[in-house]
Enzyme design. Structure first.
Site, mmCIF file in Angstrom:
data_model
loop_
_atom_site.group_PDB
_atom_site.id
_atom_site.type_symbol
_atom_site.label_atom_id
_atom_site.label_comp_id
_atom_site.label_asym_id
_atom_site.label_seq_id
_atom_site.Cartn_x
_atom_site.Cartn_y
_atom_site.Cartn_z
ATOM 1 N N ARG A 169 0.857 -1.190 0.000
ATOM 2 C CA ARG A 169 0.000 0.000 0.000
ATOM 3 C C ARG A 169 0.893 1.239 0.000
ATOM 4 O O ARG A 169 0.686 2.197 -0.734
ATOM 5 C CB ARG A 169 -0.958 0.021 1.202
ATOM 6 C CG ARG A 169 -1.716 1.337 1.312
ATOM 7 C CD ARG A 169 -2.908 1.372 2.263
ATOM 8 N NE ARG A 169 -2.853 0.462 3.366
ATOM 9 C CZ ARG A 169 -2.083 0.597 4.452
ATOM 10 N NH1 ARG A 169 -1.305 1.653 4.602
ATOM 11 N NH2 ARG A 169 -2.098 -0.320 5.398
ATOM 12 N N ASP A 217 -6.873 19.081 -14.283
ATOM 13 C CA ASP A 217 -7.163 17.733 -14.785
ATOM 14 C C ASP A 217 -6.687 17.703 -16.239
ATOM 15 O O ASP A 217 -7.289 18.327 -17.112
ATOM 16 C CB ASP A 217 -8.674 17.473 -14.659
ATOM 17 C CG ASP A 217 -9.072 16.075 -15.147
ATOM 18 O OD1 ASP A 217 -8.328 15.482 -15.936
ATOM 19 O OD2 ASP A 217 -10.161 15.613 -14.745
ATOM 20 N N LYS A 261 -7.578 6.696 -19.529
ATOM 21 C CA LYS A 261 -7.880 7.229 -20.856
ATOM 22 C C LYS A 261 -6.630 7.168 -21.755
ATOM 23 O O LYS A 261 -6.121 6.108 -21.980
ATOM 24 C CB LYS A 261 -8.444 8.645 -20.710
ATOM 25 C CG LYS A 261 -9.493 8.779 -19.584
ATOM 26 C CD LYS A 261 -10.756 7.979 -19.830
ATOM 27 C CE LYS A 261 -11.673 7.892 -18.614
ATOM 28 N NZ LYS A 261 -11.997 9.105 -17.936
ATOM 29 N N TYR A 292 -16.036 16.863 -15.881
ATOM 30 C CA TYR A 292 -16.299 15.421 -15.924
ATOM 31 C C TYR A 292 -17.403 15.095 -14.900
ATOM 32 O O TYR A 292 -17.323 15.513 -13.735
ATOM 33 C CB TYR A 292 -15.007 14.667 -15.590
ATOM 34 C CG TYR A 292 -15.191 13.177 -15.563
ATOM 35 C CD1 TYR A 292 -15.406 12.464 -16.742
ATOM 36 C CD2 TYR A 292 -15.172 12.469 -14.371
ATOM 37 C CE1 TYR A 292 -15.582 11.092 -16.726
ATOM 38 C CE2 TYR A 292 -15.348 11.101 -14.345
ATOM 39 C CZ TYR A 292 -15.557 10.417 -15.523
ATOM 40 O OH TYR A 292 -15.742 9.064 -15.511
HETATM 41 C C1 LIG Z 1 -12.483 9.540 -16.717
HETATM 42 C C2 LIG Z 1 -12.176 10.875 -16.189
HETATM 43 C C3 LIG Z 1 -12.036 11.095 -14.813
HETATM 44 C C4 LIG Z 1 -12.213 9.997 -13.793
HETATM 45 O O1 LIG Z 1 -11.280 8.979 -13.924
HETATM 46 P P1 LIG Z 1 -11.572 7.423 -13.604
HETATM 47 O O2 LIG Z 1 -10.281 6.784 -13.947
HETATM 48 O O3 LIG Z 1 -12.728 7.005 -14.444
HETATM 49 O O4 LIG Z 1 -11.908 7.351 -12.145
HETATM 50 C C5 LIG Z 1 -11.714 12.382 -14.399
HETATM 51 N N1 LIG Z 1 -11.572 13.402 -15.281
HETATM 52 C C6 LIG Z 1 -11.722 13.214 -16.611
HETATM 53 C C7 LIG Z 1 -11.548 14.387 -17.529
HETATM 54 C C8 LIG Z 1 -12.040 11.969 -17.111
HETATM 55 O O5 LIG Z 1 -12.191 11.805 -18.425
#
Ligand SMILES: *Cc1c(COP(=O)(O)O)cnc(C)c1O
Length: 382
Positions: A46, A170, A195, A98
Site C-alpha cells: 500500500r 485535470d 484514458k 467530468y
Molecule cells: C475519466 C475521467 C475522470 C475519472 O477517472 P476514472 O479513472 O474514471 O476514475 C476524471 N476526469 C476526466 C476528464 C475523465 O475523463
C-alpha cells in the site's frame, strides 16, 4: 531527455537481478527486512510497490514534475486532492466538468462541509467575485468535457498565486504530450490514466503530479492512509501503454482534425467543438498552451433532437457506443444520457450539453473508415 524517449525510458532500467528489459510485475504485498525497520526501500505494497514506483516516476517525468503518485482510479486521485482541505474550505471549479468529478464534489464532499463554486473559466474576469478568505483551491479541466472549451492555465495560475491558492489541472484530455500544466504554473496535475495515458481501454487508474515537496508529502500521506492504490499488474499495463503515448497522440490529433473538418461541412451538423478549429471560441488560447489539439471532438445536430442523436450513435460500426475515451479504438457517447446524466438538465444545458450533443473519442484507425462510418450513420437522418 526528450518526450518520446521519456515515455519509453524515464524511471526505468533493466532489472538488476535478471537483466529483464521490461519492469517486472512485483506481485507482492510485503518485503523482507534484515532487521526490524531495515529494508531495501519497500515495506508494504500500500505504501510502495516497485512496479508502481517506476510508473509514478515515469509519469512525473512526462509532466516535467518532481513527484508522481498513482491511485486506483482517476476519481481516487481527485478524492486525495480534496482531502487536502478541511470543513469550511471553498473550491472554485470549472462548470463544464467530468460528470464523476461533479458527483464526487457535490454528493460526497459537500457533506463534509466543503463548498464548491462552479463557474465558466474561459473568461476569468469574474473569478475574483468567488474568492474569499475560505477559498483554498481552484479545480480546472482543460480541454473541458464534453464541450472542449479551453481555459488559459497561465492566467488562472497568476490569479491562483496572487490569492495563495492551490491550482489543480485535470490533464486527462490533453495528456503531457499536448499540454504541461506544471510549466504553465499549476500546482498539481491530475490524470485519469484510464484514458489516453493507458491508451488501450484495459485499466482504470489515476495519478497526481506536483513539484512542491510539501504538497507531495501531504498527498503521499493521504495515499498511504486512505489506501486507494493500484495493483502491480495494472501499473505494468499502464507503463506499457505509455511507451507509445507520443505516437498514439500524434495520430489522435491528425484523425481528430480530419473528423472535425468532415463534420463542420456536414448539412445535418449544427456546431462542432474541437479546439483546433479557427472558429473555436478559445482557439488562440489553445494554440498558445497546447502542442496539438487532441482526438476529442463534440458536435450537435440541426434541430437538436434527442432521437436523432440516438440514431447516430446507435448506427456507427467503428465508433462504438460506450463510456470512456482515449483508447486506440474510436468511441462515441451521448453525454446528456451517459457521462453527464448526473448533472441536472438545466445545469448541463447552460454549458452546452444539449440533447443532441454527441462526443467522439477519435481513435487511431484509418481515417477513411472513420469518416465513412460517420457519414453513413448521419445519412440515416431525414
Ligand atoms: C475519466 C475521467 C475522470 C475519472 O477517472 P476514472 O479513472 O474514471 O476514475 C476524471 N476526469 C476526466 C476528464 C475523465 O475523463
Amino acid at each position: 531527455m526528450k518526450f518520446g524517449t521519456k515515455t519509453i525510458h524515464a524511471g526505468q532500467k533493466p532489472d538488476p537481478t535478471t537483466g529483464a528489459i521490461m519492469t517486472p510485475v512485483y506481485q507482492t504485498s510485503t518485503y523482507i527486512q534484515s532487521s526490524p525497520g531495515q529494508h531495501s526501500g519497500f515495506e508494504y505494497s500500500r505504501t510502495g510497490n516497485p512496479t508502481r514506483k517506476v510508473l509514478e516516476d515515469n509519469i512525473a517525468a512526462l509532466e516535467n514534475g518532481k513527484y508522481g503518485l498513482c491511485f486506483g482510479s482517476g476519481l481516487a486521485a481527485i478524492d486525495a486532492v480534496i482531502k487536502l482541505l478541511k470543513p469550511g474550505d471553498e473550491v472554485i471549479s470549472t462548470n463544464d466538468l467530468y460528470g464523476g468529478t461533479y458527483r464526487l464534489f457535490t454528493k460526497i464532499f459537500e457533506n463534509y462541509g466543503i463548498k464548491f463554486h462552479f463557474i465558466g473559466m474561459e473568461n476569468l474576469s469574474n473569478i475574483d467575485n468567488y474568492i474569499n478568505k475560505n477559498t483554498k483551491l481552484i479545480w480546472a479541466e482543460t480541454p473541458t468535457n464534453p464541450m472542449l472549451n479551453i481555459i488559459d492555465i497561465e492566467m488562472l495560475a497568476t490569479i491562483s498565486k496572487k490569492h495563495n491558492l492551490t491550482l489543480v489541472v485535470d490533464n486527462t484530455f490533453a495528456t503531457p504530450y499536448i499540454q504541461k500544466p506544471l510549466e504553465l504554473g499549476a500546482d498539481i496535475v491530475m490524470h485519469s490514466l484510464t484514458k489516453y495515458m493507458g491508451g488501450h481501454s484495459d485499466v482504470v487508474m489515476g495519478a497526481l503530479i506536483c513539484n512542491s515537496e510539501e504538497i507531495a508529502e501531504k498527498l503521499f500521506f493521504i495515499q498511504n492512509s486512505c489506501g486507494a492504490v493500484p495493483g502491480p499488474m495494472d501499473s505494468f499495463l499502464v507503463l506499457r501503454g505509455i511507451k507509445t503515448l507520443h505516437i498514439r497522440m500524434e495520430r489522435h490529433c491528425q484523425n481528430g482534425e480530419k473528423i472535425a473538418g468532415f463534420l463542420i461541412n456536414h448539412p445535418k451538423v449544427e456546431g462542432v467543438y474541437w479546439p483546433g478549429l479557427k472558429s473555436h471560441k478559445n482557439h488562440n488560447v489553445a494554440k498558445k498552451q497546447m502542442h496539438g489539439f487532441g482526438g476529442m471532438v463534440s458536435f450537435d445536430l440541426k434541430g437538436n433532437n434527442l432521437e436523432d442523436a440516438k440514431k447516430v450513435v446507435e448506427n456507427t460500426k467503428y465508433f462504438t457506443l460506450a463510456e470512456s475515451l482515449g483508447g486506440v479504438e474510436s468511441l462515441c457517447g451521448h453525454p446528456a444520457s451517459m457521462t453527464h446524466a448526473a448533472i441536472p438538465k438545466n445545469e448541463r444545458e447552460k454549458t452546452g450539453v444539449v440533447d443532441s450533443l454527441i462526443r467522439l473519442s477519435v481513435g487511431i484507425e484509418d481515417i477513411e473508415d472513420l469518416i465513412e462510418d460517420l457519414d453513413s450513420s448521419l445519412s440515416l437522418l431525414v
